[in-house]
Design a protein around this motif. Sequence first.
Motif, PDB file in Angstrom:
ATOM      1  N   ALA A  73       0.832  -1.217   0.000  1.00  0.00           N
ATOM      2  CA  ALA A  73       0.000   0.000   0.000  1.00  0.00           C
ATOM      3  C   ALA A  73       0.863   1.263   0.000  1.00  0.00           C
ATOM      4  N   PRO A  74       1.968   1.287   0.758  1.00  0.00           N
ATOM      5  CA  PRO A  74       2.799   2.500   0.740  1.00  0.00           C
ATOM      6  C   PRO A  74       3.336   2.833  -0.654  1.00  0.00           C
ATOM      7  N   LEU A  75       3.603   1.774  -1.439  1.00  0.00           N
ATOM      8  CA  LEU A  75       4.096   1.997  -2.800  1.00  0.00           C
ATOM      9  C   LEU A  75       3.030   2.720  -3.631  1.00  0.00           C
ATOM     10  N   LEU A  76       1.797   2.251  -3.499  1.00  0.00           N
ATOM     11  CA  LEU A  76       0.690   2.888  -4.233  1.00  0.00           C
ATOM     12  C   LEU A  76       0.488   4.325  -3.738  1.00  0.00           C
ATOM     13  N   LEU A  77       0.551   4.504  -2.406  1.00  0.00           N
ATOM     14  CA  LEU A  77       0.345   5.840  -1.856  1.00  0.00           C
ATOM     15  C   LEU A  77       1.419   6.804  -2.339  1.00  0.00           C
ATOM     16  N   SER A  78       2.670   6.332  -2.396  1.00  0.00           N
ATOM     17  CA  SER A  78       3.725   7.267  -2.825  1.00  0.00           C
ATOM     18  C   SER A  78       3.553   7.598  -4.305  1.00  0.00           C
ATOM     19  N   SER A  79       3.069   6.633  -5.068  1.00  0.00           N
ATOM     20  CA  SER A  79       2.819   6.907  -6.480  1.00  0.00           C
ATOM     21  C   SER A  79       1.705   7.954  -6.638  1.00  0.00           C
ATOM     22  N   LEU A  80       0.625   7.779  -5.862  1.00  0.00           N
ATOM     23  CA  LEU A  80      -0.471   8.753  -5.924  1.00  0.00           C
ATOM     24  C   LEU A  80      -0.018  10.125  -5.440  1.00  0.00           C
ATOM     25  N   GLU A  81       0.818  10.119  -4.409  1.00  0.00           N
ATOM     26  CA  GLU A  81       1.314  11.390  -3.886  1.00  0.00           C
ATOM     27  C   GLU A  81       2.143  12.114  -4.952  1.00  0.00           C
ATOM     28  N   HIS A  82       2.993  11.350  -5.619  1.00  0.00           N
ATOM     29  CA  HIS A  82       3.808  11.918  -6.694  1.00  0.00           C
ATOM     30  C   HIS A  82       2.910  12.562  -7.758  1.00  0.00           C
ATOM     31  N   THR A  83       1.852  11.831  -8.121  1.00  0.00           N
ATOM     32  CA  THR A  83       0.911  12.341  -9.125  1.00  0.00           C
ATOM     33  C   THR A  83       0.216  13.612  -8.625  1.00  0.00           C
ATOM     34  N   LEU A  84      -0.239  13.584  -7.372  1.00  0.00           N
ATOM     35  CA  LEU A  84      -0.953  14.747  -6.822  1.00  0.00           C
ATOM     36  C   LEU A  84      -0.059  15.984  -6.736  1.00  0.00           C
ATOM     37  N   ARG A  85       1.236  15.758  -6.494  1.00  0.00           N
ATOM     38  CA  ARG A  85       2.141  16.896  -6.327  1.00  0.00           C
ATOM     39  C   ARG A  85       2.734  17.396  -7.635  1.00  0.00           C
ATOM     40  N   ASP A  86       2.514  16.644  -8.726  1.00  0.00           N
ATOM     41  CA  ASP A  86       3.111  17.026 -10.006  1.00  0.00           C
ATOM     42  C   ASP A  86       2.289  18.151 -10.653  1.00  0.00           C
ATOM     43  N   ALA A  87       2.787  19.365 -10.492  1.00  0.00           N
ATOM     44  CA  ALA A  87       2.011  20.528 -10.952  1.00  0.00           C
ATOM     45  C   ALA A  87       1.913  20.594 -12.468  1.00  0.00           C
ATOM     46  N   SER A  88       2.764  19.808 -13.175  1.00  0.00           N
ATOM     47  CA  SER A  88       2.731  19.884 -14.639  1.00  0.00           C
ATOM     48  C   SER A  88       1.572  19.060 -15.218  1.00  0.00           C
ATOM     49  N   LEU A  89       0.950  18.221 -14.380  1.00  0.00           N
ATOM     50  CA  LEU A  89      -0.093  17.327 -14.916  1.00  0.00           C
ATOM     51  C   LEU A  89      -1.448  18.019 -15.060  1.00  0.00           C
ATOM     52  N   ASP A  90      -2.177  17.618 -16.088  1.00  0.00           N
ATOM     53  CA  ASP A  90      -3.573  18.010 -16.264  1.00  0.00           C
ATOM     54  C   ASP A  90      -4.352  17.494 -15.046  1.00  0.00           C
ATOM     55  N   ARG A  91      -5.070  18.394 -14.376  1.00  0.00           N
ATOM     56  CA  ARG A  91      -5.773  17.979 -13.152  1.00  0.00           C
ATOM     57  C   ARG A  91      -6.844  16.917 -13.429  1.00  0.00           C
ATOM     58  N   ALA A  92      -7.358  16.903 -14.639  1.00  0.00           N
ATOM     59  CA  ALA A  92      -8.344  15.862 -14.968  1.00  0.00           C
ATOM     60  C   ALA A  92      -7.664  14.495 -14.905  1.00  0.00           C
ATOM     61  N   LEU A  93      -6.413  14.419 -15.338  1.00  0.00           N
ATOM     62  CA  LEU A  93      -5.693  13.149 -15.295  1.00  0.00           C
ATOM     63  C   LEU A  93      -5.365  12.754 -13.857  1.00  0.00           C
ATOM     64  N   VAL A  94      -5.066  13.744 -13.017  1.00  0.00           N
ATOM     65  CA  VAL A  94      -4.797  13.463 -11.604  1.00  0.00           C
ATOM     66  C   VAL A  94      -6.039  12.853 -10.968  1.00  0.00           C
ATOM     67  N   SER A  95      -7.176  13.460 -11.286  1.00  0.00           N
ATOM     68  CA  SER A  95      -8.425  12.973 -10.724  1.00  0.00           C
ATOM     69  C   SER A  95      -8.715  11.540 -11.203  1.00  0.00           C
TER      70      SER A  95
END
Length: 974
Positions: free
Chosen positions: A684-706
Amino acid sequence: MLPDESIIADPNHPASGSLTTLQLQSANAASLGALRTGWQRRATQSSPFRAQRPSKQAESRRTFTSMSEEATQKAAQPVLRLEYEPPAFLAKDVDLTVELDDTSKISCKVEYERQREGADLVLNGERKPAQMEIQSVLINGESLDADAYQVDDETMTIPSAALPVKVGEKISVQIDVTVVPEKNTSLNGLYKSSGNFCTQMEAEGFRNMMYFVDRPDNMSIYRTKVIASKSVPHLLSNGNDVERGDLPDGRHFVLWEDPWPKPCYLFALVGGDFDVLTDSFTTCSGKEVRLGIFVEKGNLSKTPHAMDCLKRAFKWDEERFDREYDLSQFNIVAVSDFTMGAMENKSLNIFNSKYVLADNDTATDTDFLNIEGIIGHEYFHNWSGNRVTCRDWFQLTLKEGLTVFRDQEFSSDLNSRASKRIADVQLLRDHQFKEDAGPMAHPIRPDAYEAIDNFYSLTVYEKGAEIIRMIQTIVTPEGFRKGLNLYFERHDGQAVTCDDFVKAMEDANEVDLSLFRDTWYTQAGTPEVSVKTSYNAEAAELTLTVEQSCPATPGQAEKEPFDIPLAVGLVGTSSNGPLRFKVGAADAEEVDSAVLRVTKAKQEFTLHGVSEKPVPSLLRGFSAPVKLSCSELTRRDLVFLAAHDTDSFVRYESGQELAKQILTELVEKAASGVEADALDHEDAPLLLSSLEHTLRDASLDRALVSLALAMPNESAMADAMEKGTANVDHISSACAALRRLIAEGLGPLFAETYEATREPAKNESPGDAVARRQLKNSCLRYLVKNSALREDALRKAVHQFEAPENMTDRYGAVLAVRDIDCSERTRLLQDFFDMYKSDKLVVQKWFRVQAQSALPSTVDAMKSIMDMPEVFDIKNPNCCYAVFNAFAGGNFTGFHAADGSGYTFVADRIIQIDDINPQVASRLAKQFSSWRSFTAPWSTKMHAELERIAAKKDLSKDVAEIVHKSLEAPSSNL
Ligand SMILES: [Zn+2]
């Protein structure tokens, strides 16, 4: 035509999986059910498709597992694709006069031309749905005695002896009937909606209004005179209005002429008192087109968005596919009672009002996007469907797969292409893959049907669009445009087949698509593709070994290997970036992405010039509708791809795959007796860190983050398991545990992201605002699942409800509290109802939230809704979808309650609705066809309800087909 949604999921709700803003329109495409048409009529001599020869399916239908004798007798004889025969008579010119009234008089004078010697003239006509009564039959102006022709429940036969002998000779046949539109609750044919007259003819509704050669290869020129009292001011039909005036008896009329030949399924007629928004569009060649949107009184302020979409659709089709509009007017009518989403009748589209009406106070961002997609879809049919139509209904995907592809491209060009693609793939995988794995599995061009309306399916629509997309991938977008132009040029004014379409693509591009055509158009089932790689650092080569297979489906035990375009890229493990490589030979051109053509059961591909050890990025952009596996990819590789791949689909997919693996193991833990609250996972921590990385990546389209935040849902997990092994309790516990782990593990980050997305940013584009609200609401839903943050989250929800940006926020707040038994939930639901109780479409959102609640009181809540006649009407399809389909398809724990209460409630509704609108009932019945997926007690309880439905007296053919196929003995692994 687009079927209306029969799927159920709330956009953006983690509990209901990954459905997103864009998908609802495709959610529509979930199959319908339907008419009272079918085999008995077709088995008569008149039938265009004779079906005396028992097919494989018909044989196997005699092996029902445990059905009652009575139910078995209802098994129908299918209509077969290979028994197509051209019509014996063609209607050249059609002169219709329709006098709209409580009992409407319809007169239809047709010039028929004989195509085959010796044949009787057999006309389709069904008396029951609209109480059709024959008044007179005239041949060449002479009255025909009633004993000179035969009429049964489904046909009128005029014997050959009364007709001209030679092929090419013509005869005039005039038939006068009366119908009672008000009584037509099937909403198929001519009927009434909120006091207005309207029609729905596809697939076989015309025969409920008139005796006629009702098949798509019978194309005619129509002149239609509509007459009514002046209290019915708007009288509409296809084409151009050429004359209007008053009649001596105080009534008025409008005469419409449509210069383009069309089948009767594209005929439409409307009479009513509407509010009208008018506008105009100047086409690329300078022609002025008058545009009109007709809505029920009081709704004018909700039409401007639809008009904008319509004008964008006109322009896009000119620019992208060289298609210009071909008449001087184009009208859309929105009605409240409509089984489908919308219908592309020539120049007179008729829409379910929920795909037209929108303003900020009452429509969500999803609604706005759906309206754009569906207005586009129906408009694009003017070429792909109307100017070139289907020869027979087996070819339905010819117009639907192609037009879904076109509307997907339209939405992608106008909005975020990446998130639209992911949403479309989610829909396909969550729902079409299920269809492909179940008793209703069929190729996109089916070989047999009992009720054609059951084949307005996700397979024909969504998988059909994937097959068109693969053709575009193979011939390139420029080649596809050339091929499409050739197809329209070659077949304008004709009713043609899927083979004709593929031939045009081949001829325009000088390619051979025979293997592609012979596999994807004829074989059902979802191919499974596995990939193994081996890297040779010295030679800088990567070898991919690709294997494919496809599970058996009803009537197709063995499959030929498909022609699969597999898009691949490479991401360097040292550089963390995309690698360039060469395909096939060391001196080939260097690329960063390539499409490999997999055509054999097992095949090897070598990529050269691979300068460092790569992680393969496979099935980029979801280049084929297959299930892909690559067992060598470790969970760390998945996290790596989710962070570094340049392909947004693979990025998304890698996160989903990781979540699915964790969920699968959580289900196993639940099965071994671990309590839901104690379920945890070492990765689970691996998945959480991946999601955290995605949430913190300001370059990403927010629709894709969602999208990345939405985890695979219960239903997807059940589908992924071996047949007969899905245990509802274990799956529900595992999914709830994963949501809790994410909600708790990332709580502060969700709170931070919520604050950052709460208010509009400066100079924000409308698309960015949609994406921001989507992410905001995703965060809110996780926040309420975090017990430590819940109190604050509920306050946030109430505040968001009271001071919303638009309906997305208000509805998002209600969705967030949906599954929590708390005073805020009670209050928001009550306030929502009080605010919108006079707006039918918004009240249907209120229905949906309650039907999809995980709380145990849901069945009682639905019963209470049914007791609210001021807002709920079981004859209205939207009401049924928002309550019953929303529940059965989108409330996993409620529908599959272990005591069977969910099943019983839904089965009762199927039995009740079958007498009102068989199409609506049959869509609901499909929810039971997955019964073999589950363990006992769920499987046995679902099976028992199917048997109860099968035993209903006078069960419609639509529901009968679904129920019988679901109960049938499985073939091989089904
Ligand atoms: Zn369509």
